[in-house]
Design a protein around this motif. Structure first.
Motif, short mmCIF file in Angstrom:
data_model
loop_
_atom_site.label_atom_id
_atom_site.label_comp_id
_atom_site.label_asym_id
_atom_site.label_seq_id
_atom_site.Cartn_x
_atom_site.Cartn_y
_atom_site.Cartn_z
N LYS A 7 0.86 -1.19 0.00
CA LYS A 7 0.00 0.00 0.00
C LYS A 7 0.89 1.24 0.00
CE LYS A 7 -1.99 3.54 2.34
NZ LYS A 7 -1.53 4.48 3.38
N GLY A 9 0.93 5.37 0.46
CA GLY A 9 0.16 6.50 1.00
C GLY A 9 0.21 7.71 0.08
N GLY A 10 -0.49 8.76 0.51
CA GLY A 10 -0.66 9.94 -0.33
C GLY A 10 0.64 10.64 -0.72
N THR A 207 5.19 4.61 3.30
CA THR A 207 4.80 5.97 3.65
C THR A 207 5.99 6.91 3.56
OG1 THR A 207 3.70 7.25 5.39
CG2 THR A 207 4.98 5.36 6.13
N ASP A 208 5.97 8.00 4.33
CA ASP A 208 7.07 8.97 4.21
C ASP A 208 7.97 8.99 5.44
OD1 ASP A 208 5.25 10.08 5.95
OD2 ASP A 208 5.26 12.07 5.05
N VAL A 209 7.87 7.98 6.30
CA VAL A 209 8.79 7.85 7.44
C VAL A 209 9.33 6.41 7.46
CG1 VAL A 209 8.09 9.63 9.11
CG2 VAL A 209 6.71 7.57 8.89
N GLY A 211 9.33 3.94 9.19
CA GLY A 211 8.71 3.08 10.19
C GLY A 211 8.08 3.88 11.30
N LEU A 213 7.94 5.48 14.69
CA LEU A 213 8.98 6.06 15.54
C LEU A 213 8.48 6.02 16.99
CD1 LEU A 213 9.67 9.01 13.13
CD2 LEU A 213 11.03 6.94 13.38
N ALA A 215 8.19 8.23 19.06
CA ALA A 215 7.31 9.36 19.40
C ALA A 215 7.05 10.14 18.12
CB ALA A 215 7.97 10.25 20.44
N ASP A 216 6.07 11.02 18.18
CA ASP A 216 5.71 11.82 17.00
C ASP A 216 6.90 12.71 16.61
OD1 ASP A 216 4.65 13.66 15.21
OD2 ASP A 216 2.70 13.70 16.20
N PRO A 217 7.39 12.57 15.35
CA PRO A 217 8.56 13.36 14.94
C PRO A 217 8.29 14.86 14.91
CG PRO A 217 7.60 12.20 13.07
CD PRO A 217 6.88 11.70 14.30
N ARG A 218 7.00 15.24 15.00
CA ARG A 218 6.71 16.69 15.04
C ARG A 218 6.92 17.24 16.46
NH1 ARG A 218 1.24 15.34 11.95
NH2 ARG A 218 1.48 13.68 13.46
N THR A 243 -0.39 8.56 14.17
CA THR A 243 -1.25 8.47 12.99
C THR A 243 -0.65 7.70 11.81
OG1 THR A 243 -0.34 10.57 12.34
CG2 THR A 243 -2.45 10.63 13.50
N VAL A 244 0.50 7.08 11.99
CA VAL A 244 1.17 6.44 10.85
C VAL A 244 0.26 5.42 10.16
CG1 VAL A 244 3.33 5.39 10.13
CG2 VAL A 244 3.17 6.48 12.37
P1 ADP Z 1 0.43 8.22 4.37
O1 ADP Z 1 -0.05 9.41 3.60
O2 ADP Z 1 1.58 7.53 3.74
O3 ADP Z 1 -0.69 7.29 4.74
P2 ADP Z 1 0.37 9.45 7.02
O4 ADP Z 1 0.51 10.92 6.92
O5 ADP Z 1 -0.99 8.88 7.22
O6 ADP Z 1 1.06 8.79 5.73
O7 ADP Z 1 1.31 8.87 8.18
C1 ADP Z 1 2.70 9.18 8.23
C2 ADP Z 1 2.94 10.38 9.15
O8 ADP Z 1 2.61 10.06 10.50
C3 ADP Z 1 4.39 10.81 9.24
O9 ADP Z 1 4.73 11.69 8.17
C4 ADP Z 1 4.48 11.49 10.62
O10 ADP Z 1 4.40 12.90 10.50
C5 ADP Z 1 3.23 11.03 11.36
N1 ADP Z 1 3.51 10.41 12.67
C6 ADP Z 1 2.82 10.63 13.83
N2 ADP Z 1 3.30 9.87 14.83
C7 ADP Z 1 4.31 9.14 14.32
C8 ADP Z 1 5.18 8.13 14.86
N3 ADP Z 1 5.12 7.73 16.13
N4 ADP Z 1 6.08 7.58 14.02
C9 ADP Z 1 6.18 7.94 12.74
N5 ADP Z 1 5.39 8.88 12.17
C10 ADP Z 1 4.46 9.48 12.94
#
Ligand code: ADP
Ligand code: ASP
Ligand code: MG
Length: 439
Positions: A7, A9-10, A207-209, A211, A213, A215-218, A243-244
């Motif tokens: 899959k 993601g956006g 996705t764009d991370v 895996g 993480l 904690a939230d990278p923000r 929200t990953v």
């Molecule tokens: P996609 O569009 O690929 O479905 P999402 O935006 O739904 O991607 O999910 C990926 C995003 O989730 C990351 O870019 C990151 O900002 C956010 N995020 C929030 N918490 C975490 C976490 N614990 N680990 C990794 N990413 C996280």
């Protein structure tokens, strides 16, 4: 031969450059047979997702505004992708049809779903894969619940006819033939449904991370990645705001014990996070696996002398909450008091009716509502067997000057949830992360 369902993601399908990366990933491994695609996401920080543009179109039509100019932005997103890929594919007829169908009031979910529909048509063409429309294989029941068994049978049958296929994420079909979407981020659920029906060996979620993480990278700069996490831990983290992956995405694969691998489209060599049914080892030797959280909660405090000995007291409160469609996220109780943590959004719209009704049915001495709370969940399979974890959490946050409003430890000892004021939210996550992860 192995089967992998992948899959994207956006952000992984936001423009032609990303489509090319996606194709490289898919083609690098012939076992990647079924691809689930999202709608084009943000290309840059202040860009707008196509799904949001489609929701905007729907709202404009409802307000009797003309969408002609605005819709051109959507047309542009798709024509840019096709041009950038250099494929001979005319999508103008589809785009015109969708515009007219939206103007003929085909519904909010129909509008939103077209983002993944169009993107999947393009991706199927680019990869040379078949296209399977999700509306023919993903079903909802009359009451809008997902119909998992009917879907699984139809999906299995359809997949068996295709060696390779692209399936749009996010939507399916109601019994009356109208389109219905999952909640936001729902393409993750579609991927899991396809993986189950294909009896896949692995569900890769790109996705764009790199895996999940810790904690939230923000909030935390460069948090450590989680190498292995269990379904249950993941469910706790995603439900509590990481929200990953959509919080419901594990259910279909859980039925077959299929692992999920979160991967980064921009760094395909990174191993990412493996989500598995069970794990004995701790995550990278850490006691905690991850921290997640959300803002937007309120606490309803109910006080009444001798409430504990009053027959059916709690049941009356729960019935009242149910009636107003307010869900208790966490509950704490003392001898003569009870505190329900609920979503502020749900509560606020009903406050004027709900509180007097609660007074009436409980005859409480005092009912108060405290709002502006955030919940922080500390999750880890290693927490159960390590003494002093709660003490470490609370001394870390107290040293950071945070006032704890409520504590809830799940019966499985897999998580501890702490309610704090929203203004302390980031500080709380930082303090816990520093205590357990940074040496
Ligand atoms: P996609 O569009 O690929 O479905 P999402 O935006 O739904 O991607 O999910 C990926 C995003 O989730 C990351 O870019 C990151 O900002 C956010 N995020 C929030 N918490 C975490 C976490 N614990 N680990 C990794 N990413 C996280
Ligand atoms: N495109 C939908 C959304 O933005 C679904 C998804 O991306 O998973 O929510
Ligand atoms: Mg997502």
């Amino acid at each position: 031969m192995q089967i992998k369902v992948v899959k994207f993601g956006g952000t992984s399908l936001a423009d032609a450059e990303h489509f090319k990366r996606v194709a490289e990933i898919v083609k690098a491994d012939p076992t990647r047979r079924y691809v689930v695609a999202s709608a084009p996401g943000k290309r840059t920080g202040n860009d707008v997702k196509v799904t949001d543009m489609l929701y905007n179109c729907y709202n404009m039509i409802r307000n009797r505004e003309d969408i002609t100019e605005y819709y051109k932005n959507i047309v542009q997103r798709y024509t840019d992708i096709i041009k950038g890929l250099g494929i001979d594919f005319d999508i103008t007829g589809e785009l015109e049809y969708i515009k007219h169908a939206m103007m003929a009031r085909s519904g909010r979910d129909y509008a939103a779903s077209r983002g993944e529909y169009l993107n999947s048509l393009i991706l199927a063409k680019y990869l040379g894969f078949d296209f399977i429309d999700a509306e023919n294989v993903i079903f909802f029941k009359e009451n809008s619940e997902f119909d998992e068994e009917r879907t699984n049978i139809a999906m299995q049958e359809e997949l068996s006819k295709h060696k390779n296929a692209v399936i749009p994420g996010f939507y399916g079909c109601m019994p009356n033939g109208t389109i219905k979407t999952f909640s936001r981020g729902g393409s993750d659920i579609t991927g899991s449904i396809v993986a189950r029906a294909a009896n896949a060996d692995l569900y890769e979620n790109w996705t764009d991370v790199s895996g999940f993480l810790m904690a939230d990278p923000r909030i935390i700069e460069n948090p450590l990645p989680i190498s292995t996490i269990t379904y249950r831990e993941l469910r706790e983290l995603s439900y509590n705001g990481a929200t990953v992956l959509h919080e419901d995405a594990i259910f279909p694969v859980q039925k077959e014990g299929i692992p999920i691998n979160i991967r980064n489209t921009n760094h395909p060599k990174d191993k990412g996070t493996l989500i598995v049914p069970f794990a004995s080892e701790r995550n990278n030797h850490h006691i905690i696996t991850g921290i997640a959280g959300k803002k937007g909660f309120s606490v309803i405090n109910i006080e009444k002398n001798h409430m504990g000995s009053e027959f059916g007291f709690a049941a009356r409160i729960f019935r009242c909450l149910d009636f107003y469609d307010i869900h208790t996220e966490h509950l704490a109780s003392g001898i003569d008091s009870m505190s329900h943590i609920v979503s502020s959004e749900k509560l606020n719209s009903k406050l004027d009716e709900f509180i007097p009704e609660l007074h009436k049915i409980t005859e409480a001495d005092n009912i108060s509502v405290d709002t502006g709370l955030a919940l922080v969940a500390v999750v880890g399979r290693g927490m159960k067997e390590s003494k002093g974890t709660a003490a470490r959490i609370f001394s870390a946050i107290s040293n950071a000057g945070v006032n704890v409003r409520m504590i809830d430890q799940g019966a499985s000892e897999l998580n501890i949830v702490i309610a704090v004021y929203e203004s302390d939210y980031e500080k709380t996550i930082e303090a816990i992360y520093n205590e357990f992860v940074k040496d």
